[in-house]
Scaffold this motif. Structure first.
Motif, PDB file in Angstrom:
ATOM      1  N   TYR A  70      41.118  46.821   3.078  1.00 12.39           N
ATOM      2  CA  TYR A  70      40.520  45.942   4.089  1.00 12.39           C
ATOM      3  C   TYR A  70      39.957  46.777   5.237  1.00 12.39           C
ATOM      4  O   TYR A  70      38.854  46.521   5.733  1.00 12.39           O
ATOM      5  CB  TYR A  70      41.566  44.955   4.606  1.00 12.39           C
ATOM      6  CG  TYR A  70      41.116  44.144   5.788  1.00 12.39           C
ATOM      7  CD1 TYR A  70      40.227  43.089   5.630  1.00 12.39           C
ATOM      8  CD2 TYR A  70      41.564  44.440   7.077  1.00 12.39           C
ATOM      9  CE1 TYR A  70      39.806  42.342   6.718  1.00 12.39           C
ATOM     10  CE2 TYR A  70      41.152  43.692   8.169  1.00 12.39           C
ATOM     11  CZ  TYR A  70      40.266  42.656   7.982  1.00 12.39           C
ATOM     12  OH  TYR A  70      39.840  41.919   9.061  1.00 12.39           O
ATOM     13  N   GLY A  71      40.714  47.803   5.653  1.00 11.64           N
ATOM     14  CA  GLY A  71      40.228  48.673   6.722  1.00 11.64           C
ATOM     15  C   GLY A  71      38.952  49.397   6.342  1.00 11.64           C
ATOM     16  O   GLY A  71      38.051  49.569   7.179  1.00 11.64           O
ATOM     17  N   ARG A  72      38.848  49.815   5.092  1.00 11.43           N
ATOM     18  CA  ARG A  72      37.618  50.478   4.634  1.00 11.43           C
ATOM     19  C   ARG A  72      36.450  49.493   4.589  1.00 11.43           C
ATOM     20  O   ARG A  72      35.306  49.840   4.899  1.00 11.43           O
ATOM     21  CB  ARG A  72      37.841  51.084   3.251  1.00 11.43           C
ATOM     22  CG  ARG A  72      38.806  52.285   3.256  1.00 11.43           C
ATOM     23  CD  ARG A  72      38.898  52.925   1.892  1.00 11.43           C
ATOM     24  NE  ARG A  72      39.756  54.095   1.914  1.00 11.43           N
ATOM     25  CZ  ARG A  72      39.356  55.317   2.253  1.00 11.43           C
ATOM     26  NH1 ARG A  72      38.093  55.503   2.620  1.00 11.43           N
ATOM     27  NH2 ARG A  72      40.200  56.324   2.244  1.00 11.43           N
ATOM     28  N   MET A  73      36.726  48.270   4.192  1.00 11.75           N
ATOM     29  CA  MET A  73      35.652  47.275   4.078  1.00 11.75           C
ATOM     30  C   MET A  73      35.046  46.939   5.432  1.00 11.75           C
ATOM     31  O   MET A  73      33.821  46.749   5.547  1.00 11.75           O
ATOM     32  CB  MET A  73      36.193  46.007   3.410  1.00 11.75           C
ATOM     33  CG  MET A  73      36.545  46.173   1.935  1.00 11.75           C
ATOM     34  SD  MET A  73      37.400  44.722   1.264  1.00 11.75           S
ATOM     35  CE  MET A  73      36.159  43.449   1.474  1.00 11.75           C
ATOM     36  N   VAL A  74      35.878  46.845   6.466  1.00 14.42           N
ATOM     37  CA  VAL A  74      35.357  46.492   7.796  1.00 14.42           C
ATOM     38  C   VAL A  74      35.091  47.722   8.641  1.00 14.42           C
ATOM     39  O   VAL A  74      34.672  47.600   9.805  1.00 14.42           O
ATOM     40  CB  VAL A  74      36.337  45.540   8.528  1.00 14.42           C
ATOM     41  CG1 VAL A  74      36.499  44.247   7.761  1.00 14.42           C
ATOM     42  CG2 VAL A  74      37.679  46.204   8.775  1.00 14.42           C
ATOM     43  N   GLY A  75      35.331  48.908   8.082  1.00 12.27           N
ATOM     44  CA  GLY A  75      35.087  50.136   8.824  1.00 12.27           C
ATOM     45  C   GLY A  75      36.060  50.369   9.953  1.00 12.27           C
ATOM     46  O   GLY A  75      35.711  51.013  10.953  1.00 12.27           O
ATOM     47  N   ARG A  76      37.298  49.859   9.808  1.00 11.78           N
ATOM     48  CA  ARG A  76      38.304  50.006  10.862  1.00 11.78           C
ATOM     49  C   ARG A  76      39.616  50.456  10.219  1.00 11.78           C
ATOM     50  O   ARG A  76      40.583  49.704  10.151  1.00 11.78           O
ATOM     51  CB  ARG A  76      38.511  48.677  11.595  1.00 11.78           C
ATOM     52  CG  ARG A  76      37.230  48.042  12.127  1.00 11.78           C
ATOM     53  CD  ARG A  76      36.720  48.778  13.347  1.00 11.78           C
ATOM     54  NE  ARG A  76      37.627  48.632  14.465  1.00 11.78           N
ATOM     55  CZ  ARG A  76      37.613  47.600  15.295  1.00 11.78           C
ATOM     56  NH1 ARG A  76      36.751  46.616  15.131  1.00 11.78           N
ATOM     57  NH2 ARG A  76      38.457  47.553  16.308  1.00 11.78           N
ATOM     58  N   LEU A  77      39.654  51.692   9.753  1.00 14.83           N
ATOM     59  CA  LEU A  77      40.826  52.172   9.029  1.00 14.83           C
ATOM     60  C   LEU A  77      42.052  52.248   9.926  1.00 14.83           C
ATOM     61  O   LEU A  77      43.172  51.949   9.495  1.00 14.83           O
ATOM     62  CB  LEU A  77      40.530  53.539   8.396  1.00 14.83           C
ATOM     63  CG  LEU A  77      41.501  53.992   7.300  1.00 14.83           C
ATOM     64  CD1 LEU A  77      41.571  52.966   6.183  1.00 14.83           C
ATOM     65  CD2 LEU A  77      41.089  55.360   6.745  1.00 14.83           C
ATOM     66  N   ARG A  78      41.872  52.637  11.188  1.00 17.88           N
ATOM     67  CA  ARG A  78      43.011  52.686  12.112  1.00 17.88           C
ATOM     68  C   ARG A  78      43.601  51.287  12.309  1.00 17.88           C
ATOM     69  O   ARG A  78      44.821  51.117  12.413  1.00 17.88           O
ATOM     70  CB  ARG A  78      42.590  53.265  13.460  1.00 17.88           C
ATOM     71  CG  ARG A  78      42.497  54.782  13.487  1.00 17.88           C
ATOM     72  CD  ARG A  78      42.042  55.261  14.865  1.00 17.88           C
ATOM     73  NE  ARG A  78      42.888  54.763  15.927  1.00 17.88           N
ATOM     74  CZ  ARG A  78      43.987  55.380  16.366  1.00 17.88           C
ATOM     75  NH1 ARG A  78      44.366  56.520  15.806  1.00 17.88           N
ATOM     76  NH2 ARG A  78      44.706  54.864  17.356  1.00 17.88           N
ATOM     77  N   HIS A  79      42.742  50.293  12.360  1.00 24.86           N
ATOM     78  CA  HIS A  79      43.193  48.909  12.494  1.00 24.86           C
ATOM     79  C   HIS A  79      44.043  48.506  11.284  1.00 24.86           C
ATOM     80  O   HIS A  79      45.102  47.880  11.432  1.00 24.86           O
ATOM     81  CB  HIS A  79      41.980  47.994  12.635  1.00 24.86           C
ATOM     82  CG  HIS A  79      42.311  46.535  12.634  1.00 24.86           C
ATOM     83  ND1 HIS A  79      43.274  45.991  13.438  1.00 24.86           N
ATOM     84  CD2 HIS A  79      41.789  45.500  11.896  1.00 24.86           C
ATOM     85  CE1 HIS A  79      43.344  44.674  13.221  1.00 24.86           C
ATOM     86  NE2 HIS A  79      42.469  44.366  12.287  1.00 24.86           N
ATOM     87  N   SER A  80      43.610  48.863  10.088  1.00 30.56           N
ATOM     88  CA  SER A  80      44.368  48.505   8.890  1.00 30.56           C
ATOM     89  C   SER A  80      45.705  49.244   8.836  1.00 30.56           C
ATOM     90  O   SER A  80      46.688  48.714   8.314  1.00 30.56           O
ATOM     91  CB  SER A  80      43.549  48.783   7.627  1.00 30.56           C
ATOM     92  OG  SER A  80      43.317  50.172   7.459  1.00 30.56           O
ATOM     93  N   TRP A  81      45.749  50.450   9.389  1.00 31.67           N
ATOM     94  CA  TRP A  81      47.022  51.170   9.426  1.00 31.67           C
ATOM     95  C   TRP A  81      48.021  50.484  10.362  1.00 31.67           C
ATOM     96  O   TRP A  81      49.230  50.490  10.104  1.00 31.67           O
ATOM     97  CB  TRP A  81      46.813  52.618   9.856  1.00 31.67           C
ATOM     98  CG  TRP A  81      46.499  53.544   8.713  1.00 31.67           C
ATOM     99  CD1 TRP A  81      45.325  54.191   8.474  1.00 31.67           C
ATOM    100  CD2 TRP A  81      47.391  53.913   7.648  1.00 31.67           C
ATOM    101  NE1 TRP A  81      45.417  54.949   7.330  1.00 31.67           N
ATOM    102  CE2 TRP A  81      46.673  54.795   6.800  1.00 31.67           C
ATOM    103  CE3 TRP A  81      48.692  53.584   7.325  1.00 31.67           C
ATOM    104  CZ2 TRP A  81      47.237  55.344   5.649  1.00 31.67           C
ATOM    105  CZ3 TRP A  81      49.266  54.131   6.173  1.00 31.67           C
ATOM    106  CH2 TRP A  81      48.541  54.999   5.357  1.00 31.67           C
TER     107      TRP A  81
END
Length: 404
Positions: A70-81
């Motif tokens: 999901y973080g990769r899809m929205v371009g927010r990997l830190r958010h997904s972590w």
């Protein structure tokens, strides 16, 4: 396995099948429905502690990975972590809770209660409006329980593997079981129940993320109201339409658990199906509808709900009512919590993105993680604490065998 018409002993017959091909899909697909009833506890499906470890890892792979995807899809990997970390904290908490109150505690129904206890309940026909019950002292069984509650456990996996698996399988909505959940110590049973009630500790493939996003947007909305700023997520402002759809999706789950539970607990549909009286029987009913609504598939297995069409002349008396009720819960709880978030996403996607400013709530910090965790815990407790008090907590606190 009994005797035949001539009095000779019958041989035990064990059905076999393509278990080696069946088992990986059961765990990787978080399906949970095994070839045998007590699937991952059966030695043909899960023979050793090593296979138990592999099965545990397998059922977590896709739910874990999809959070980061999901973080990769929205371009927010830190958010997904941050989301992943919140989920991991809750999973660890459910596992520790189950082990602490089950593996590290004896079965309270087997220990001695040396003093009689009296308690009263409201009864208009009794003097003073109360009826007094006296429970005699109970002698303990000559058992060594230094290894904790071993009832319903497969010891070839280890003493704590049953409690651990019970917590994790509901956290990822797998439904596979390697111990008897009905035999967990009362308060330890809160762990799998909580996993199904919040239904966002990784959860099933994608569905856990949907439910987590509902809590996430709700937390952002509450934080926005506290500081007097219009809440926004991923640059999209959250308005009235989004909150209405969010509440529909969020409230369907508890309504489809609490409503049928109240109906069955108050009628013979539930009372006649209970294998245990009192709070434990209530817990059996709660668990049944929680499992149906949360797409889990596990059960307390204490309810008489069996109904078969093949060579089953004596089905459980209320099996038809349970089949119909759980089918309705499954249908509604599967589709509405998916349709409403899709509509909410479409509404947010149609809005113009707002620029990031100093007043924007950052969603990739530990502070946001605490906000999200607090939202889940508080909302979950508000929704389900009453049924927890009537079931596992009441059974744990008393009277005998679990109180005193």
């Amino acid at each position: 396995m009994g005797t035949d018409s001539t009095g000779a002993a019958k041989l035990q017959t064990i059905v076999v099948g393509p278990l080696a091909a069946f088992e990986p899909m059961k765990q990787l697909g978080t399906n949970g429905g095994g070839f045998y009833g007590m699937n991952s506890a059966h030695p043909f499906e899960n023979p050793t502690a090593f296979t138990n470890f592999l099965g545990s890892v397998a059922m977590m792979l896709f739910p874990f990975s999809l959070v980061l995807m999901y973080g990769r899809m929205v371009g927010r990997l830190r958010h997904s972590w941050i989301i992943f970390s919140v989920m991991m904290v809750m999973m660890v908490a459910t596992v520790v809770w189950a082990i602490w109150f089950d593996t590290l505690r004896p079965n309270p129904g087997l220990i001695a209660h040396n003093e009689s206890q009296s308690f009263s309940i409201g009864n208009p026909s009794s003097p003073g409006g109360k009826k007094v019950f006296t429970l005699p002292a109970v002698a303990g069984l000559p058992l060594d329980q230094h290894l904790g509650n071993l009832e319903g456990k497969e010891l070839r996996f280890g003493t704590s593997a049953g409690a651990t698996f019970a917590a994790m399988t509901v956290d990822v909505t797998c439904g596979a079981v390697n111990c008897e959940h009905d035999s967990l110590n009362p308060i330890a049973a809160l762990s799998p129940m909580w996993g199904m009630w919040v239904n966002c500790i990784y959860g099933g493939k994608g569905v856990g993320m949907i439910n987590m996003l509902l809590f996430l947007i709700l937390g952002i909305f509450i934080a926005g109201q506290m500081v007097g700023r219009t809440p926004e997520y991923l640059g999209k402002k959250i308005g009235k339409r989004e909150m209405a759809l969010l509440m529909i999706a969020l409230l369907v789950h508890p309504i489809m658990i609490l409503g049928p539970t109240g109906l069955f607990a108050a009628t013979n549909w539930g009372i006649k199906a209970e294998n245990n009286p009192g709070p434990h029987g209530f817990s059996e009913i709660v668990y049944q509808f929680s499992s149906a609504s949360a797409n889990n598939g596990s059960a307390f297995d204490g309810l008489g709900t069996t109904y078969g069409f093949n060579n089953n002349p004596n089905p459980a008396p209320t099996a038809v009512q349970w089949d119909i009720a759980t089918a309705i819960v499954i249908i509604i709880s599967r589709f509405l919590p998916i349709i409403a978030p899709i509509a909410m996403a479409a509404s947010l996607g149609a809005k113009t993105s707002t620029p990031f400013t100093l007043g924007t709530l950052r969603d990739d910090t530990p502070t946001f993680g605490f906000l999200l965790l607090g939202t889940i815990v508080i909302v979950g407790a508000l929704l389900f604490l009453p049924v927890a008090a009537l079931g596992p907590l009441a059974e744990h606190l008393g009277p005998i065998p679990f109180g005193g």
